[in-house]
Design a protein around this motif. Structure first.
Motif, mmCIF file in Angstrom:
data_model
loop_
_atom_site.group_PDB
_atom_site.id
_atom_site.type_symbol
_atom_site.label_atom_id
_atom_site.label_comp_id
_atom_site.label_asym_id
_atom_site.label_seq_id
_atom_site.Cartn_x
_atom_site.Cartn_y
_atom_site.Cartn_z
ATOM 1 N N ILE A 90 0.838 -1.207 0.000
ATOM 2 C CA ILE A 90 0.000 0.000 0.000
ATOM 3 C C ILE A 90 0.872 1.255 0.000
ATOM 4 N N GLU A 91 1.968 1.215 0.748
ATOM 5 C CA GLU A 91 2.897 2.350 0.765
ATOM 6 C C GLU A 91 3.567 2.513 -0.597
ATOM 7 N N THR A 92 3.964 1.404 -1.215
ATOM 8 C CA THR A 92 4.652 1.449 -2.509
ATOM 9 C C THR A 92 3.775 2.072 -3.590
ATOM 10 N N VAL A 93 2.486 1.747 -3.572
ATOM 11 C CA VAL A 93 1.604 2.283 -4.612
ATOM 12 C C VAL A 93 0.906 3.581 -4.183
ATOM 13 N N GLY A 94 1.206 4.062 -2.971
ATOM 14 C CA GLY A 94 0.739 5.367 -2.537
ATOM 15 C C GLY A 94 -0.753 5.469 -2.273
ATOM 16 N N LEU B 124 -12.515 7.499 -6.762
ATOM 17 C CA LEU B 124 -11.109 7.479 -7.148
ATOM 18 C C LEU B 124 -10.964 7.830 -8.623
ATOM 19 N N SER B 125 -9.846 8.448 -8.968
ATOM 20 C CA SER B 125 -9.534 8.707 -10.374
ATOM 21 C C SER B 125 -9.168 7.396 -11.065
ATOM 22 N N GLY B 126 -9.084 7.428 -12.403
ATOM 23 C CA GLY B 126 -8.685 6.235 -13.143
ATOM 24 C C GLY B 126 -7.319 5.721 -12.709
ATOM 25 N N GLY B 127 -6.377 6.647 -12.532
ATOM 26 C CA GLY B 127 -5.038 6.241 -12.099
ATOM 27 C C GLY B 127 -5.053 5.610 -10.718
ATOM 28 N N GLN B 128 -5.872 6.174 -9.826
ATOM 29 C CA GLN B 128 -5.968 5.607 -8.476
ATOM 30 C C GLN B 128 -6.637 4.235 -8.502
ATOM 31 N N ALA C 122 -1.457 9.700 -15.680
ATOM 32 C CA ALA C 122 -1.839 8.584 -14.813
ATOM 33 C C ALA C 122 -1.106 7.307 -15.226
ATOM 34 N N GLY C 123 -0.919 7.123 -16.538
ATOM 35 C CA GLY C 123 -0.194 5.952 -17.017
ATOM 36 C C GLY C 123 1.235 5.931 -16.514
ATOM 37 N N ALA C 124 1.899 7.085 -16.563
ATOM 38 C CA ALA C 124 3.272 7.169 -16.070
ATOM 39 C C ALA C 124 3.329 6.888 -14.574
ATOM 40 N N GLU C 125 2.321 7.333 -13.852
ATOM 41 C CA GLU C 125 2.252 7.105 -12.413
ATOM 42 C C GLU C 125 2.165 5.609 -12.117
ATOM 43 N N VAL C 126 1.270 4.904 -12.821
ATOM 44 C CA VAL C 126 1.100 3.463 -12.602
ATOM 45 C C VAL C 126 2.353 2.696 -13.027
#
Length: 256
Positions: free
Chosen positions: A138-142, A154-158, A188-192
């Motif tokens: 959970i920490e790793t994916v924020g 939640l947003s699509g990225g979330q 959002a893609g770059a975030e994931v």
């Protein structure tokens, strides 16, 4: 009872492999060969991207490696388990216990909050999560401040981060992503993709991702290029520019 860490230390450096795999559809004159005698090894704790033109067999290869599709001939292994020799019940159990999946559509249940969606596969299997590992994922994916939110909040990225955490939470041997950023905007893609990269670097996860996007492929350690059902090239330490150049050569060859 050995710990998770001791099990990891004794694992083979190969997380999955295909041996002379053929996947064909139809018969006679209508027979289409999607995979043509493919040999490949997927290295453990590495990020592998699979690319190729439309119809090259890239999604078929991933589905066969993940046990979602049966091969016509050849062998598929996850660790030391031969998927191609398993009966349906054993294969279902292996997919549940040892393989994680991230799809383009997030596949979250709207009535459950983020944490409940993350732990759902383990809840169904009757397994208690390793709390320390779950907290680290959970920490790793924020997502620590979004656990009580439902998907519509939640947003699509979330939402895709929840799907990533769900795939990681049971600590599978290997995770397969089928265009996991395909429904996301570039930010959002770059975030994931960054979270997938961190899961390999920090959590020592094994990741296999089918993508058509050179920018996404550049997050991987290695890119496999398929054409006409065969692996025709691979690239280590890819850059988006190098991958794009290689894909353009594919397109040029198909048009000539």
């Amino acid at each position: 009872m050995p710990t998770s860490a001791s099990l990891v230390d004794h694992r083979s450096p190969v997380a999955a492999r295909a041996e002379r795999v053929v996947k064909a559809y139809g018969s006679g004159e209508t027979r289409v060969t999607a995979l043509d005698a493919v040999d490949v090894e997927i290295e453990r704790a590495r990020f592998t991207a699979i690319m190729g033109p439309s119809g090259s067999g890239k999604s078929t290869l991933m589905h066969c490696l993940a046990g979602l599709d049966q091969v016509s001939s050849g062998k598929i292994f996850v660790g030391d388990a031969e998927l191609s020799a398993m009966k349906d019940k054993a294969l279902t159990r292996l997919r549940r216990d040892r393989i994680g999946f991230i799809f383009q559509s997030f596949n979250l249940l709207p009535t459950l909050n983020a944490l409940e969606n993350i732990t759902l596969p383990m809840d169904i299997a009757g397994r208690r999560p390793d709390q320390a590992w779950l907290d680290r994922v959970i920490e790793t994916v924020g997502l620590a401040d979004r656990l009580k939110h439902r998907p519509t909040q939640l947003s699509g990225g979330q939402q895709q981060r929840v799907a990533v955490a769900r795939a990681l939470a049971s600590r599978p041997e290997i995770i397969f992503g089928d265009e996991p950023t395909g429904n996301l905007d570039s930010r959002a893609g770059a975030e994931v993709l960054g979270f997938l990269r961190r899961s390999v670097d920090e959590l020592k996860q094994t990741m296999v991702m089918v993508t058509h996007d050179p920018v996404a492929a550049a997050y991987a350690d290695r890119v496999l290029f398929l054409a006409d059902g065969r692996i025709v090239e691979e690239m280590s330490a890819p850059t988006a520019e190098a991958v794009l150049d290689r894909m353009r050569r594919f397109d040029g060859r198909r048009e000539s």
